[in-house]
Design a protein around this motif. Sequence first.
Motif, PDB file in Angstrom:
ATOM      1  N   UNK A   1     -69.832 -22.684   4.031  1.00 44.15           N
ATOM      2  CA  UNK A   1     -69.293 -23.853   4.710  1.00 44.15           C
ATOM      3  C   UNK A   1     -69.524 -25.127   3.920  1.00 44.15           C
ATOM      4  N   UNK A   2     -70.618 -25.208   3.207  1.00 45.27           N
ATOM      5  CA  UNK A   2     -70.971 -26.429   2.482  1.00 45.27           C
ATOM      6  C   UNK A   2     -70.451 -26.436   1.073  1.00 45.27           C
ATOM      7  N   UNK A   3     -69.669 -25.459   0.682  1.00 46.53           N
ATOM      8  CA  UNK A   3     -69.192 -25.385  -0.693  1.00 46.53           C
ATOM      9  C   UNK A   3     -67.700 -25.642  -0.760  1.00 46.53           C
ATOM     10  N   UNK A   4     -67.283 -26.899  -1.027  1.00 47.57           N
ATOM     11  CA  UNK A   4     -65.857 -27.185  -1.147  1.00 47.57           C
ATOM     12  C   UNK A   4     -65.192 -26.400  -2.258  1.00 47.57           C
ATOM     13  N   UNK A   5     -65.950 -25.982  -3.244  1.00 49.26           N
ATOM     14  CA  UNK A   5     -65.352 -25.166  -4.298  1.00 49.26           C
ATOM     15  C   UNK A   5     -64.796 -23.882  -3.708  1.00 49.26           C
TER      16      UNK A   5
ATOM     17  N   UNK B   1     -71.033 -32.754   6.449  1.00 49.57           N
ATOM     18  CA  UNK B   1     -71.996 -33.356   5.525  1.00 49.57           C
ATOM     19  C   UNK B   1     -71.800 -32.815   4.115  1.00 49.57           C
ATOM     20  N   UNK B   2     -71.418 -31.546   4.010  1.00 53.61           N
ATOM     21  CA  UNK B   2     -71.104 -30.999   2.695  1.00 53.61           C
ATOM     22  C   UNK B   2     -69.963 -31.749   2.044  1.00 53.61           C
ATOM     23  N   UNK B   3     -68.968 -32.117   2.831  1.00 54.20           N
ATOM     24  CA  UNK B   3     -67.849 -32.901   2.295  1.00 54.20           C
ATOM     25  C   UNK B   3     -68.326 -34.268   1.817  1.00 54.20           C
TER      26      UNK B   3
ATOM     27  N   UNK C   1     -65.139 -33.614  10.392  1.00 58.90           N
ATOM     28  CA  UNK C   1     -65.110 -33.863   8.952  1.00 58.90           C
ATOM     29  C   UNK C   1     -64.107 -34.962   8.614  1.00 58.90           C
ATOM     30  N   UNK C   2     -62.950 -34.953   9.268  1.00 58.20           N
ATOM     31  CA  UNK C   2     -61.961 -36.000   9.027  1.00 58.20           C
ATOM     32  C   UNK C   2     -62.500 -37.373   9.414  1.00 58.20           C
ATOM     33  N   UNK C   3     -63.244 -37.432  10.512  1.00 58.78           N
ATOM     34  CA  UNK C   3     -63.814 -38.715  10.947  1.00 58.78           C
ATOM     35  C   UNK C   3     -64.787 -39.242   9.905  1.00 58.78           C
ATOM     36  N   UNK C   4     -65.651 -38.374   9.374  1.00 59.67           N
ATOM     37  CA  UNK C   4     -66.565 -38.778   8.312  1.00 59.67           C
ATOM     38  C   UNK C   4     -65.788 -39.184   7.057  1.00 59.67           C
TER      39      UNK C   4
ATOM     40  N   UNK D   1     -59.019 -38.730   3.664  1.00 59.38           N
ATOM     41  CA  UNK D   1     -58.558 -37.840   4.725  1.00 59.38           C
ATOM     42  C   UNK D   1     -57.727 -36.695   4.146  1.00 59.38           C
ATOM     43  N   UNK D   2     -56.895 -37.023   3.167  1.00 60.58           N
ATOM     44  CA  UNK D   2     -56.077 -35.989   2.536  1.00 60.58           C
ATOM     45  C   UNK D   2     -56.956 -34.968   1.835  1.00 60.58           C
ATOM     46  N   UNK D   3     -58.009 -35.424   1.186  1.00 57.88           N
ATOM     47  CA  UNK D   3     -58.956 -34.513   0.543  1.00 57.88           C
ATOM     48  C   UNK D   3     -59.574 -33.577   1.577  1.00 57.88           C
ATOM     49  N   UNK D   4     -60.012 -34.164   2.686  1.00 54.09           N
ATOM     50  CA  UNK D   4     -60.658 -33.368   3.727  1.00 54.09           C
ATOM     51  C   UNK D   4     -59.720 -32.298   4.262  1.00 54.09           C
ATOM     52  N   UNK D   5     -58.496 -32.677   4.574  1.00 55.03           N
ATOM     53  CA  UNK D   5     -57.564 -31.722   5.157  1.00 55.03           C
ATOM     54  C   UNK D   5     -57.104 -30.693   4.129  1.00 55.03           C
ATOM     55  N   UNK D   6     -57.012 -31.105   2.856  1.00 59.43           N
ATOM     56  CA  UNK D   6     -56.654 -30.142   1.817  1.00 59.43           C
ATOM     57  C   UNK D   6     -57.728 -29.073   1.682  1.00 59.43           C
ATOM     58  N   UNK D   7     -59.000 -29.473   1.788  1.00 60.71           N
ATOM     59  CA  UNK D   7     -60.086 -28.496   1.712  1.00 60.71           C
ATOM     60  C   UNK D   7     -60.040 -27.541   2.892  1.00 60.71           C
ATOM     61  N   UNK D   8     -59.781 -28.081   4.078  1.00 62.95           N
ATOM     62  CA  UNK D   8     -59.743 -27.226   5.261  1.00 62.95           C
ATOM     63  C   UNK D   8     -58.576 -26.252   5.205  1.00 62.95           C
TER      64      UNK D   8
END
Length: 720
Positions: A43-47, A298-300, A454-457, A693-700
Amino acid sequence: MGSKWRKAKLALGLNLCVYLPKTLEDSSPSSVDSAERLSDAALLSPANWANGSSRPTTPTPSSHGLKLSRSGSKSSKQTCSICLTKMKQGGGQALFTAECSHSFHFHCITSNVKHGNQICPVCRAKWKEIPVQGPSLDPPPGRPAIGPVGWPQNDALMTVVRRLPPPRRDLSRRHIVPLYQAHEPGVFNDDETLDHQPVFDERSSCNKNGGDDNFVRTIEIKTFPEVTAVSKSNSHDSFTVLVHLKAATSVTSQNPTINLSSLPQFSHNHRAPVDLVTVLDTSGSMAGTKLALLKRAMGFVIQNLGSNDRLSVIAFSSTARRLFPLRRMTDTGRQQALQAVNSLVANGGTNIAEGLRKGGKVLEDRRGKNPVASIILLSDGQDTYTVSGSGPNQSQPNYQLLLPLSIHHSDNTGFQIPVHAFGFGADHDASSMHSISEISGGTFSFIETEAVIQDAFAQCIGGLLSVVVQELQVVVECVNTSLRFGSVKAGSYPSRVMGDGRKGVIDVGDMYADEERDFLVSVNVPTESCSNLTSLIKVRCIYKDPLNKETATIESEEVRIERPDVARQAVVSIEVDRQRNRLQAAEAMAQARGAAELGDLTGAVSTLENCRRVLSETVSAKSQDRLCVALDAELKEMQERMASRHVYEASGRAYILSGLSSHSWQRATARGDSTDGSSLVQAYQTPSMVEMLTRSQAMLLGSPSAQRLVRPFYSQPKPR
């Protein structure tokens, strides 16, 4: 049956890890159970999110009886459960295999047990034989140390917690490893030394007053009188002028293209570095999916901070503890921060005041200071230690008690740290969270749907990582000696009119790249006997550049209106009308909230309805102005959230307060279940926020693990 029990006793006697067979209750595990079985490391690894890889799940126990989990044992032997890196025989690193068959890097496990912790971080088996590391041994080469020089040894907090699948769906009976409470210093002056690299400043300060043609202004000033002409024979007691400010465009905003292969980079070389403290609620109510989503969010944050940014994490429940001091988010810093966040477990009560006290102390005691500093506070409950709830025989709670004096704004010291508060779910105390943000100069966001945490953060740090103006003060002065100010409408920003009535001052503070601020000032306009023009006001902005720390001043041209003998039909400026509507809507929201708190929901709904009716007759509404349309939709949403006392308590109060926070500070907040650009929040979103926000949603979208954990929220097409 006897054979099975003998096997179980034998396994327990040898401290081996066993799995209980599924019961009927567990045949269809809930989403919470599934969330708990997701790997925190994944969960904490965006990679992992970006490339779409999924995490190893907890092995499913066999229905044929008790037996050892071969796959679980194999997995634990391949990956160190403390540092989350691969283990390989003969790889130049000493390995340790415990009595329970779980293996770890020798250095990792000695750091974990040196304070007396003799429990396996994976299965909680109590060890009889523990590894001891000599003082002369160094960490293995080629891998970041768990406790580098300058990092206080709080190794037990770095332990990655693993749990056995619960035999019941009762979250209170989960198997958790209590964290070792390391000693904290009395003064938090152990922050990592700043290591700023020379930064190319595109905003050259060769002429702070903007006289040089090559000078790029950090702030743009525009002014709009409500009408352009007033006849000579007419006078006005309250003539409105709009002062409009816009901060410079950042490098990030000029190139908003998202490249998933370089997500950790966010224009770190062209912005002011940040000192960020996150104060996180880990009380018992955060157990399960909430805590898993908080770790992912928090990982994000950790992955998107730069090497010059510093982060410290405070976890609070009945008490508060600092997981680690302010540390730079280098590759090593990120890995250790991820491990610390991954160690969080949920239990205990909710002591927000203690969490904020330690968060404020981290920033107050630091030796070095990055130009930007802020606190992010998240809680899903109510403080039961400092502020008592209000009732029929109780006075209104004093929410100022939740904030340490170090965070309060002070005219004497000028020290103020904004707290951006996030209320999570239906049970949080929206009034206290809103008060905390208002007192400190931060914003309040309402996270109604777990999936958008995550989007809010992301939206919040998108702003914090793009500060281009600091300590901004707006000075408005009357030009004509016969003019006096009637009022200065600045929302939550401190403002004042000087004694002679000819000068007004607004303390704005920080501005993000591309942010806009609108203030309405009113002056008296006397009759004019001879001149065809009347000079009204001029505006001056005084601010500090966060990169070069120099103070600059920019002045506007004088605001003038024509004074004909006979004025033509006045046409009200749509810019002025738009801001009048915003202030009127915010005032109606505050009045409706006051009525609702007194139990008059009918009166509250009526107040909002009357405001909608008035707005519909304005110039901007008839022109289908975007802000006016959004205000009407927002007021309607608030009416629906006041349908009953239950609905208001569950979401109405928080929704209104987050809206008030957004409009009073003219800054984007998360409201309800969405932060995307099609929602009501877009009025104050900046390009930097949108990019994050785009980064966050792209990761999800690229993470099967995250998609299973959150809800199928992002799979729905966004309305245009």
